[in-house]
Enzyme design. Structure first.
Site, PDB file in Angstrom:
ATOM      1  CE  LYS A   1      56.634  33.504  73.247  1.00 61.31           C
ATOM      2  NZ  LYS A   1      55.554  32.864  73.272  1.00 61.31           N
ATOM      3  N   GLY A   2      54.836  38.187  76.157  1.00 61.22           N
ATOM      4  CA  GLY A   2      54.687  39.409  75.838  1.00 61.22           C
ATOM      5  C   GLY A   2      54.327  40.105  77.329  1.00 61.22           C
TER       6      GLY A   2
ATOM      7  CG  ASP B   1      49.723  31.792  70.945  1.00 62.58           C
ATOM      8  OD1 ASP B   1      50.129  32.782  70.453  1.00 62.58           O
ATOM      9  OD2 ASP B   1      49.049  31.234  70.098  1.00 62.58           O
ATOM     10  CD  GLU B   2      54.247  29.683  75.164  1.00 61.10           C
ATOM     11  OE1 GLU B   2      54.415  30.768  74.771  1.00 61.10           O
ATOM     12  OE2 GLU B   2      54.881  28.753  74.682  1.00 61.10           O
TER      13      GLU B   2
ATOM     14  CD  GLN C   1      57.415  32.255  66.537  1.00 60.61           C
ATOM     15  OE1 GLN C   1      58.457  32.441  66.582  1.00 60.61           O
ATOM     16  NE2 GLN C   1      56.471  33.023  66.292  1.00 60.61           N
TER      17      GLN C   1
ATOM     18  CB  THR D   1      45.842  34.136  62.093  1.00 62.36           C
ATOM     19  OG1 THR D   1      45.740  33.342  63.530  1.00 62.36           O
ATOM     20  CG2 THR D   1      47.293  34.121  61.714  1.00 62.36           C
TER      21      THR D   1
ATOM     22  CB  SER E   1      50.239  35.646  84.971  1.00 61.02           C
ATOM     23  OG  SER E   1      49.300  36.760  84.542  1.00 61.02           O
TER      24      SER E   1
ATOM     25  NE  ARG F   1      45.752  30.480  62.284  1.00 59.58           N
ATOM     26  CZ  ARG F   1      46.896  29.587  62.318  1.00 59.58           C
ATOM     27  NH1 ARG F   1      46.789  28.354  61.617  1.00 59.58           N
ATOM     28  NH2 ARG F   1      48.180  30.082  62.678  1.00 59.58           N
TER      29      ARG F   1
HETATM   30  P1  IMP Z   1      54.746  30.165  60.784  1.00 58.73           P
HETATM   31  O1  IMP Z   1      55.650  30.444  61.969  1.00 58.73           O
HETATM   32  O2  IMP Z   1      53.599  31.007  60.334  1.00 58.73           O
HETATM   33  O3  IMP Z   1      55.421  29.546  59.493  1.00 58.73           O
HETATM   34  O4  IMP Z   1      53.795  28.716  61.379  1.00 58.73           O
HETATM   35  C1  IMP Z   1      54.062  27.518  61.681  1.00 58.73           C
HETATM   36  C2  IMP Z   1      53.308  27.011  62.775  1.00 58.73           C
HETATM   37  O5  IMP Z   1      53.680  27.781  63.847  1.00 58.73           O
HETATM   38  C3  IMP Z   1      51.741  27.267  62.710  1.00 58.73           C
HETATM   39  O6  IMP Z   1      51.407  25.989  63.490  1.00 58.73           O
HETATM   40  C4  IMP Z   1      51.679  28.371  63.561  1.00 58.73           C
HETATM   41  O7  IMP Z   1      50.200  28.529  64.013  1.00 58.73           O
HETATM   42  C5  IMP Z   1      52.563  28.397  64.602  1.00 58.73           C
HETATM   43  N1  IMP Z   1      52.994  29.662  65.023  1.00 58.73           N
HETATM   44  C6  IMP Z   1      53.684  30.714  64.476  1.00 58.73           C
HETATM   45  N2  IMP Z   1      53.538  31.808  65.492  1.00 58.73           N
HETATM   46  C7  IMP Z   1      53.048  31.719  66.395  1.00 58.73           C
HETATM   47  C8  IMP Z   1      52.940  32.282  67.650  1.00 58.73           C
HETATM   48  O8  IMP Z   1      53.493  33.390  67.639  1.00 58.73           O
HETATM   49  N3  IMP Z   1      52.354  31.704  68.514  1.00 58.73           N
HETATM   50  C9  IMP Z   1      51.363  30.318  68.227  1.00 58.73           C
HETATM   51  N4  IMP Z   1      51.478  29.682  67.200  1.00 58.73           N
HETATM   52  C10 IMP Z   1      52.611  30.378  66.241  1.00 58.73           C
END
Ligand code: IMP
Length: 431
Positions: A16-17, A13-14, A226, A303, A415, A305
């Site tokens: 990148k997009g 979530d830095e 990620q 999600t 940015s 969250r």
């Molecule tokens: P999974 O990749 O859904 O299995 O999640 C594993 C961990 O990586 C969890 O802590 C997620 O919140 C985190 N995670 C997965 N994808 C992202 C992303 O795109 N951004 C931030 N955290 C991510």
């Protein structure tokens, strides 16, 4: 220098997009090489927001070819929906603009079910996954029972593989997780419909095309998903994702040699966030965290969250620079730090009474470290309309300078907002 990798230098979530979208104006190809629909890349162009999960962030540039390469776990329903939404928005008129590698691992509804059942069973010990089935899909690949994208176009093989895979998955779902089993016929029907929809995007040899492009001097941008600290091998295990998120994965996931890529841009926010469980040394609580969350819009793009928030962690950033070979940084969301009298930056950790400057490799140790902060002066005023580095307040420029010199890596991009125009170019990266 035709090959450039964009990689997350924190916990994802830095931004990148946005960086990939901006760089894509100069790119011939944009390649997604790992992860799946767990990623959420948000682009804002002319105040219109587009959230992508699987389609590369170069898609808004009609002359750029976007590739989903072998290392990606391809959620068929999700990618088909994304394509439909893009087409409805007038993007992706030509299917040639998006290529999906035959070697991708297919992710289906039962992977999502297993992921969610497992997390529920873990209770307080849960990883906090996105519930998108990422772990189970990569497990299938590693245990050599994955359905590949190419299998969708061979009915007999698809049926055989589905039967084989579901025998075990249903046993787990029913007997171990007390969940509903899945009927082969239902999955097959859904997959065949999606296969027809996705066939125009099929690419039989993505690795060859990317290699040829790089050899021919075309500009290829590799888009990471990620972040470094979520890497399966070098992140905060077990609180990680199930793929390698490091720059090396760009080569492995797309099937090109590392000698063809020399520039690696690490993306970092001016502060830090994390979603899901696991160690986060510079996490802050209370009003201050809430302020960063609200001002930075720190809610998961996949999600929804709320993200955990904290100060910038230079120990973790230096680690990211090392394990990725980052050659320059993009510093994102500097505008969010406006209005703080003082800004803390973590320059070291304290562990068992000792000050350390290197990230401990053990996650258990990382949960025990205390951050050592350097306090810098903050600044006031809205940075979102600033268009040149020299127009930033002096304290903001000092902040940039401090970070770059502490981590001994140039900051090439800053940015100050989600829009393309809110990007302060210090150095053109694709040249
Ligand atoms: P999974 O990749 O859904 O299995 O999640 C594993 C961990 O990586 C969890 O802590 C997620 O919140 C985190 N995670 C997965 N994808 C992202 C992303 O795109 N951004 C931030 N955290 C991510």
């Amino acid at each position: 220098m035709p090959g450039l990798i964009v990689v997350g230098a924190q916990w994802g979530d830095e931004g990148k997009g946005k960086v990939v979208d901006v760089f894509s104006a100069h790119a011939d190809f944009v390649v997604r090489y790992q992860g799946g629909a767990n990623a959420g890349h948000t682009l804002v162009v002319n105040n219109v927001k587009t959230v992508l999960h699987l389609v590369p962030s170069g898609i808004l540039h009609p002359k750029t070819t976007c590739m989903i390469a072998a290392g990606v776990v391809l959620d068929l329903a999700e990618v088909a929906k994304e394509i439909r939404d893009l087409k409805a928005a007038g993007v992706l008129a030509n299917p040639e603009q998006l290529r999906i590698s035959d070697q991708c691992t297919v992710l289906l509804s039962y992977h999502r079910q297993l992921d969610q059942a497992r997390e529920a069973a873990l209770g307080n010990e849960k990883i906090g996954t996105t519930g998108k089935g990422i772990g189970p899909a990569y497990e299938d690949r590693a245990s050599r029972r994955a359905i590949l994208f190419s299998d969708l176009f061979d009915r007999a093989k698809l049926r055989e593989k589905l039967e084989h895979s579901l025998k075990e998955k249903n046993f787990l779902l029913e007997k171990f997780y007390n969940a509903k089993p899945v009927a082969v016929e239902d999955v097959e029907r859904e997959v065949l419909a999606l296969a027809e929809e996705l066939e125009p995007y099929r690419c039989k040899d993505a690795s060859f095309i990317i290699h040829k492009a790089l050899k021919g001097g075309r500009k290829v941008l590799f888009e990471g998903a990620q972040g470094t600290m979520l890497d399966l091998l070098h992140g905060t295990y077990p609180f990680v994702t199930s793929s390698s998120t490091l720059s090396g994965s760009a080569c492995v996931g797309s099937g090109v040699g590392p000698n063809l890529v020399q520039k690696i841009v690490g993306i970092t926010k001016a502060y830090t966030t994390r979603v899901g469980s696991g160690p986060f040394p510079t996490e802050i609580q209370g009003d201050l965290a809430e302020r960063l969350r609200q001002e930075g819009g720190e809610f998961g793009a996949t999600t929804g969250r709320p993200r955990r928030c904290g100060w910038l962690d230079l120990v973790a950033l230096k680690y990211a620079i090392r394990v990725n070979g980052i050659t320059s940084l993009a510093l994102m969301k500097l505008d969010v730090l406006s209005g703080h009298e003082r800004i803390e930056v973590c320059t070291a950790y304290r562990l068992d009474g000792q000050e350390i400057k290197e990230l401990p490799v053990s996650s258990t140790d990382l949960t025990r470290v205390e951050p050592v902060y350097r306090t810098l002066s903050g600044w006031s005023g809205d940075l979102r309309n600033v268009r040149a580095l020299q127009d930033l307040p002096q304290a903001a420029r000092d902040y940039i300078q401090f970070v770059a010199s502490e981590v001994a890596t140039p900051i090439d991009v800053v940015s100050v907002g989600p829009g393309r125009e809110q990007t302060l170019w210090i150095k053109p990266l694709f040249s």
